[in-house]
Design an enzyme around this catalytic site. Structure first.
Site, PDB file in Angstrom:
ATOM      1  N   SER A  16       0.823  -1.210   0.000  1.00 42.98           N
ATOM      2  CA  SER A  16       0.000   0.000   0.000  1.00 42.98           C
ATOM      3  C   SER A  16       0.853   1.254   0.000  1.00 42.98           C
ATOM      4  O   SER A  16       1.566   1.540   0.968  1.00 42.98           O
ATOM      5  CB  SER A  16      -0.920   0.011   1.226  1.00 42.98           C
ATOM      6  OG  SER A  16      -1.497   1.293   1.359  1.00 42.98           O
ATOM      7  N   ASP A  73      -5.621  -0.172  -9.458  1.00 44.32           N
ATOM      8  CA  ASP A  73      -6.895   0.516  -9.725  1.00 44.32           C
ATOM      9  C   ASP A  73      -7.487   0.142 -11.085  1.00 44.32           C
ATOM     10  O   ASP A  73      -8.584   0.593 -11.430  1.00 44.32           O
ATOM     11  CB  ASP A  73      -6.690   2.038  -9.656  1.00 44.32           C
ATOM     12  CG  ASP A  73      -6.401   2.497  -8.229  1.00 44.32           C
ATOM     13  OD1 ASP A  73      -6.810   1.806  -7.282  1.00 44.32           O
ATOM     14  OD2 ASP A  73      -5.754   3.550  -8.066  1.00 44.32           O
ATOM     15  N   LYS A 107     -11.187  -1.148  -1.461  1.00 41.36           N
ATOM     16  CA  LYS A 107     -11.117   0.111  -2.228  1.00 41.36           C
ATOM     17  C   LYS A 107     -12.397   0.924  -2.001  1.00 41.36           C
ATOM     18  O   LYS A 107     -13.112   0.675  -1.033  1.00 41.36           O
ATOM     19  CB  LYS A 107     -10.891  -0.212  -3.711  1.00 41.36           C
ATOM     20  CG  LYS A 107      -9.521  -0.835  -3.979  1.00 41.36           C
ATOM     21  CD  LYS A 107      -8.413   0.123  -3.654  1.00 41.36           C
ATOM     22  CE  LYS A 107      -7.052  -0.512  -3.808  1.00 41.36           C
ATOM     23  NZ  LYS A 107      -5.987   0.355  -3.315  1.00 41.36           N
ATOM     24  N   ARG A 150     -14.616   4.127 -10.319  1.00 39.45           N
ATOM     25  CA  ARG A 150     -14.026   3.234 -11.335  1.00 39.45           C
ATOM     26  C   ARG A 150     -14.994   2.129 -11.754  1.00 39.45           C
ATOM     27  O   ARG A 150     -14.912   1.626 -12.867  1.00 39.45           O
ATOM     28  CB  ARG A 150     -12.716   2.652 -10.831  1.00 39.45           C
ATOM     29  CG  ARG A 150     -11.679   3.725 -10.508  1.00 39.45           C
ATOM     30  CD  ARG A 150     -10.265   3.207 -10.515  1.00 39.45           C
ATOM     31  NE  ARG A 150      -9.397   4.087  -9.745  1.00 39.45           N
ATOM     32  CZ  ARG A 150      -8.916   5.261 -10.182  1.00 39.45           C
ATOM     33  NH1 ARG A 150      -9.196   5.684 -11.390  1.00 39.45           N
ATOM     34  NH2 ARG A 150      -8.141   5.990  -9.404  1.00 39.45           N
TER      35      ARG A 150
HETATM   36  C1  S3P Z   1      -2.824   5.513  -4.064  1.00 39.03           C
HETATM   37  C2  S3P Z   1      -2.525   4.254  -3.646  1.00 39.03           C
HETATM   38  C3  S3P Z   1      -3.373   3.074  -3.923  1.00 39.03           C
HETATM   39  C4  S3P Z   1      -4.431   3.365  -4.991  1.00 39.03           C
HETATM   40  C5  S3P Z   1      -5.083   4.704  -4.797  1.00 39.03           C
HETATM   41  C6  S3P Z   1      -4.044   5.816  -4.860  1.00 39.03           C
HETATM   42  C7  S3P Z   1      -1.894   6.623  -3.746  1.00 39.03           C
HETATM   43  O1  S3P Z   1      -4.039   2.705  -2.729  1.00 39.03           O
HETATM   44  O2  S3P Z   1      -5.410   2.352  -5.004  1.00 39.03           O
HETATM   45  O3  S3P Z   1      -6.063   4.945  -5.796  1.00 39.03           O
HETATM   46  O4  S3P Z   1      -1.999   7.717  -4.353  1.00 39.03           O
HETATM   47  O5  S3P Z   1      -1.025   6.421  -2.883  1.00 39.03           O
HETATM   48  P1  S3P Z   1      -3.363   1.694  -1.659  1.00 39.03           P
HETATM   49  O6  S3P Z   1      -2.232   2.368  -1.022  1.00 39.03           O
HETATM   50  O7  S3P Z   1      -4.475   1.412  -0.672  1.00 39.03           O
HETATM   51  O8  S3P Z   1      -2.987   0.485  -2.442  1.00 39.03           O
END
Ligand code: S3P
Length: 452
Positions: free
Chosen positions: A173, A326, A353, A406
């Site tokens: 993450s 995503d 999500k 999305r």
């Molecule tokens: C993001 C990290 C991702 C992604 C989100 C944007 C970011 O989430 O799904 O749309 O900008 O750091 P996670 O950290 O929960 O994977």
């Protein structure tokens, strides 16, 4: 910032060949970070190409509530930041609407301050897990008052002096990694994030650009060790935000599945931590020509020429998931038109999500006649080249979007090539990340409209 009272259903119809050139709005991840870091740094930050989606504007409002001065002049956003360590206690609760990135990064940024900060969000965000960010903050000395299960709304109060930690991120993450690094900015000494699986690296790159003392070392096992020295000076920067590869995914897949299409998508961020969908679609036989490769704002960008293609099912390697996390909903749509089976393993993070995306995609595919199976952390789709029989064959076949932009965009893209078109229960939520979606798609010839 609640969308629940104003759902706006929409319909997509089988369209003739899509054509033309489009420029994709700015990257959401980089736009959030531009407001956060610009709002924190000393002096002036100027941002061009910022994504003006609701999620980003909520982050801007939060930074304003903590002392940053933010204004727009022509096409540019101009920020006067507070200086690192100098954010003010916000007088009101910070409402991040639908934005997981906004709320989690800001929790990291302000949590270690010796002040009280209150956070909330919309009906989707209050269901999402915040413990993943609260756990490392607790180790740094932050007091947390949260709703049951470590959910929003919640209140953070930092200690007089925060404790620097070394934290191994337990799930792939970028939001958790970033929250800990941002907490490290206002903590004496060195805060370390250990990242076993690499995720998007915008925080590391941009913080270094703002002058943070940050180093990244990758050990023999491929594990990244990111160290940040706290309480240093950040200085305002000039940022050109490249086009969002996650938004690119929608016209990209539309052009591949609508017969005869030939579309050019300009100014797309090609950072390898974000480009897993392009790799996968190329493996499926998609005609995607990467042209005009160049550097912009410290990132690789390129234009994509995309032509309608006969796609074939593939197995997507599980370790590619962080580079396209995503994009699985719209990949599942592409797979619905591919010959054979597409297997997508390693999707546990999709459950947390903006919606439970694995379930939302599987239900949406089913009601549109797509043969698919869903496991705890995987999805498989058996496609129908040509889309015969697919789509909203009955009045009841309306995709439930669950306040997830999305899901809405993916199923509207599907309707452009499915025999019976598609319907979604809400398109208003698209404004969180891609307010120009309807107009941009219409400009390519897509028949999408808000239902009466
Ligand atoms: C993001 C990290 C991702 C992604 C989100 C944007 C970011 O989430 O799904 O749309 O900008 O750091 P996670 O950290 O929960 O994977």
């Amino acid at each position: 910032m609640s969308h629940s009272t104003s759902l706006k259903p929409a319909t997509a119809r089988p369209s003739s060949a899509l054509s033309g050139s489009v420029r994709i709005p700015g990257d959401k991840s980089i736009s959030h970070r531009s407001f956060l870091f610009g709002g924190l740094a000393s002096g002036e930050t100027r941002i061009s190409g910022l994504l003006e989606g609701e999620d980003i504007l909520a982050t801007g409002e939060a930074m304003k509530a903590m002392g940053a001065v933010i204004r727009k002049s022509g096409g540019e956003w101009i920020i006067h930041g507070t200086g690192n360590g100098c954010l003010l206690e916000p007088e009101r609760e910070l409402d991040f609407g639908n934005a997981g990135t906004g709320v989690r990064l800001t929790m990291g940024l302000t949590g270690v301050y010796d002040m009280e900060t209150r956070f909330t969000g919309d009906a989707s965000l209050v269901k999402r897990p915040m413990g993943r960010v609260l756990d490392p903050l607790r180790l740094m000395g932050v007091q947390v008052g949260a709703a049951e299960g470590d959910r929003l709304p919640l209140t953070l109060r930092g200690p007089r002096t925060a404790n620097p930690i070394s934290y191994r991120v337990p799930m792939p993450s970028a939001q958790v990694k970033s929250a800990v690094l941002l907490a490290g900015l206002n903590t004496p000494g060195v805060t370390t994030v250990i990242e076993p699986v690499m995720t998007r690296d915008h925080t590391e790159k941009m913080l270094a650009g703002f002058g943070a003392e940050l180093e990244v070392e990758t050990d023999g096992d491929g594990v990244r060790h990111i160290r940040i020295e706290g309480q240093g000076r950040l200085s305002g920067q000039t940022i050109a935000v490249p086009g969002d590869p996650s938004s690119t995914a929608f016209p990209l897949v539309a052009a591949l599945i609508v017969p005869g299409s030939d579309v050019t998508i300009e100014n797309v961020l090609m950072n390898p931590t974000r480009s897993g969908l392009i790799t996968t679609l190329l493996e499926m036989g998609g005609s995607i020509e990467i042209t005009n490769e160049r550097q912009a704002g410290g990132e690789d960008v390129a234009d994509l020429r995309v032509r309608a293609s006969d796609l074939k099912g593939v197995t997507v390697p599980a370790d590619r998931a962080p580079a396209m996390i995503d994009e699985y909903p719209v990949l599942a749509v592409a797979a619905s038109f591919a010959e054979g089976e597409t297997m997508m393993p390693g999707l546990d993070e999709l459950r947390v999500k903006e919606s439970d995306r694995l379930a939302a995609v599987a239900r949406g595919l089913e009601i549109n006649g797509v043969d698919c199976s869903e496991g705890e952390d995987w999805l498989s789709v058996r496609g129908k080249p040509g889309g015969k029989g697919l789509g909203a064959a009955s009045r009841e076949a309306v995709v439930a979007t669950h306040l997830d932009h999305r899901i809405a965009m993916s199923f509207l893209v599907m309707g452009l090539a499915a025999e019976h078109g598609t319907k979604v229960d809400d398109a208003a939520i698209i404004a969180t990340s891609f307010p120009e979606f309807m107009e941009l798609m219409a400009g390519l010839g897509a028949e999408i409209e808000a239902a009466e």
